[in-house]
Design an enzyme around this catalytic site. Structure first.
Site, PDB file in Angstrom:
ATOM      1  N   HIS A  46       0.862  -1.186   0.000  1.00  7.17           N
ATOM      2  CA  HIS A  46       0.000   0.000   0.000  1.00  7.17           C
ATOM      3  C   HIS A  46       0.895   1.232   0.000  1.00  7.17           C
ATOM      4  CE1 HIS A  46       0.913  -0.499   4.242  1.00  7.17           C
ATOM      5  NE2 HIS A  46       0.403   0.685   4.523  1.00  7.17           N
ATOM      6  N   HIS A  55       1.205   3.921   2.057  1.00  8.26           N
ATOM      7  CA  HIS A  55       1.679   4.646   3.232  1.00  8.26           C
ATOM      8  C   HIS A  55       3.201   4.740   3.193  1.00  8.26           C
ATOM      9  CE1 HIS A  55      -2.150   4.136   5.880  1.00  8.26           C
ATOM     10  NE2 HIS A  55      -2.104   5.329   5.320  1.00  8.26           N
ATOM     11  N   ASP A  69       5.716   4.539   5.222  1.00  8.03           N
ATOM     12  CA  ASP A  69       6.648   3.596   5.849  1.00  8.03           C
ATOM     13  C   ASP A  69       6.790   2.307   5.059  1.00  8.03           C
ATOM     14  OD1 ASP A  69       3.947   3.148   6.713  1.00  8.03           O
ATOM     15  OD2 ASP A  69       4.666   1.813   8.284  1.00  8.03           O
ATOM     16  N   HIS A  70       6.026   2.187   3.976  1.00  6.68           N
ATOM     17  CA  HIS A  70       6.136   1.025   3.090  1.00  6.68           C
ATOM     18  C   HIS A  70       6.595   1.426   1.684  1.00  6.68           C
ATOM     19  CE1 HIS A  70       3.892  -1.896   5.743  1.00  6.68           C
ATOM     20  NE2 HIS A  70       3.604  -0.735   6.303  1.00  6.68           N
ATOM     21  N   HIS A 100      -7.491  -1.863   5.700  1.00  4.08           N
ATOM     22  CA  HIS A 100      -6.591  -0.772   6.055  1.00  4.08           C
ATOM     23  C   HIS A 100      -7.171   0.527   5.491  1.00  4.08           C
ATOM     24  CE1 HIS A 100      -2.814   0.325   7.836  1.00  4.08           C
ATOM     25  NE2 HIS A 100      -2.390   0.950   6.751  1.00  4.08           N
ATOM     26  N   ASP A 117      -0.202  -4.175   5.895  1.00  2.99           N
ATOM     27  CA  ASP A 117      -0.889  -3.724   7.104  1.00  2.99           C
ATOM     28  C   ASP A 117      -2.358  -4.122   7.036  1.00  2.99           C
ATOM     29  OD1 ASP A 117       1.514  -2.582   7.634  1.00  2.99           O
ATOM     30  OD2 ASP A 117       0.800  -0.511   7.699  1.00  2.99           O
ATOM     31  N   HIS A 176       6.514  -5.631  11.886  1.00  2.53           N
ATOM     32  CA  HIS A 176       5.752  -4.374  11.941  1.00  2.53           C
ATOM     33  C   HIS A 176       5.313  -4.084  13.375  1.00  2.53           C
ATOM     34  CE1 HIS A 176       2.606  -1.388  10.890  1.00  2.53           C
ATOM     35  NE2 HIS A 176       3.348  -1.185   9.798  1.00  2.53           N
TER      36      HIS A 176
END
Length: 305
Positions: A64, A66, A68-69, A141, A212, A270
């Site tokens: 996805h 976001h 942090d990914h 998510h 996530d 995570h």
């Protein structure tokens, strides 16, 4: 297959954990290669601490969008090009991944000197090269998010060379045809069916890598019967409601899913930055109380599938 965790922290990095990135070393005798699952900020630096060459990286799967990914992706793409790597690279990810990559490269005046393909995916099978297939499953998510199920195709069983020699079949090219299950004809007119001399197929390995997610309907199908399941355990049992409200899972939910899906091993990752080493061991104990075959991923931990 071999998993190398490059980043295991949720949301933000800590002194000992970078944000999410997982390297999959295919380790196939006829097709080597590296796949990357998610690419948080600093992933290319984490990769420098391993023995793996970015030139071997040929596929990246983003769960996805976001940060942090994702935020490590432009830098990795550019560094790969600056290193003179010309091997093609394919990126798979949700809607918007193409715009993100193209915009980041355009406004920074950057480019790649190798073929770069960007595939925006939906749920379902997204890749099959004859050796393995990858299927995407929708997760729960705030942003569109996917988990990936990687399944090796079954491998042919061993050829009974001794029995073939006894039947008068000379070693060499004929053995290769028989190992492929084909029927050959000998000079004396006899037909030999390769299937009669092959052991049972060797089942391929299966791996589930979750992005996530909170609890969701697709999770069981994604994980059912896999050898290894990689799943977030962002918060402990006491903070389960908070985790779910943000599209995340608790230790209990990850371990319960592993038990219900009948997986071989659960690897949790995570983890929230609120947990130090002692706190992470607490998360591991909570999971093992439900599903004993649980391991905790740390940065640079390696697991065989």
């Amino acid at each position: 297959m071999e998993l190398i965790f490059l980043g295991t922290s949720a949301g933000v990095p800590t002194r000992t954990r970078n944000v999410t990135a997982i390297l999959l070393n295919l380790q196939h005798p006829t097709q080597s290669g590296l796949w990357l699952f998610d690419c948080g900020e600093g992933t290319q630096h984490q990769l420098l601490h391993t023995a793996f060459n970015p030139g071997k990286l040929d596929k990246i799967f983003i769960s996805h969008l976001h940060g942090d990914h994702l935020f490590g992706l432009p830098g990795l793409l550019c560094s790969r090009s600056m290193s003179g790597i010309v091997q093609p690279l394919t990126i798979y990810g949700p809607q918007g991944i193409r715009e993100f990559v193209e915009t980041a490269l355009r406004i920074s005046g950057s480019w790649t000197d190798y073929p770069l393909e960007i595939v925006e995916i939906g749920a379902g099978e997204i890749f099959d090269d004859g050796l393995r297939k990858v299927t995407a499953y929708p997760l729960e998510h705030p942003l569109e998010c996917y988990g990936y199920r990687i399944e090796e195709h079954d491998k042919p069983g061993a050829l009974n060379a001794q029995a073939l020699k006894a039947a008068g079949v000379p070693p060499g090219p004929l053995f290769q045809a028989l190992k492929a299950g084909k029927t050959i004809m000998l000079e004396d007119g006899r037909q030999i069916n390769g299937a009669d001399y092959l052991a049972a197929p060797v089942p391929g390995k299966a791996l589930a890598i979750f992005g996530d997610t909170g609890p969701c309907d697709a999770a069981l199908d994604l994980a059912k019967g896999v050898d290894v399941m990689v799943h977030e355990a962002t918060l402990d049992i006491t903070m389960e409601a908070k985790a779910n409200s943000r599209g995340h899972s608790s230790t209990r939910q990850a371990a319960t899913l592993a038990r219900e899906a009948g997986v071989g091993k659960l690897i949790i990752t995570h983890v929230s930055s609120r947990y130090d080493d002692k706190g992470c061991q607490h998360l591991l104990r909570e999971c093992r109380s439900i599903f004993p075959a649980t391991e905790l991923a740390n940065d640079f931990t390696v697991f065989n599938v």
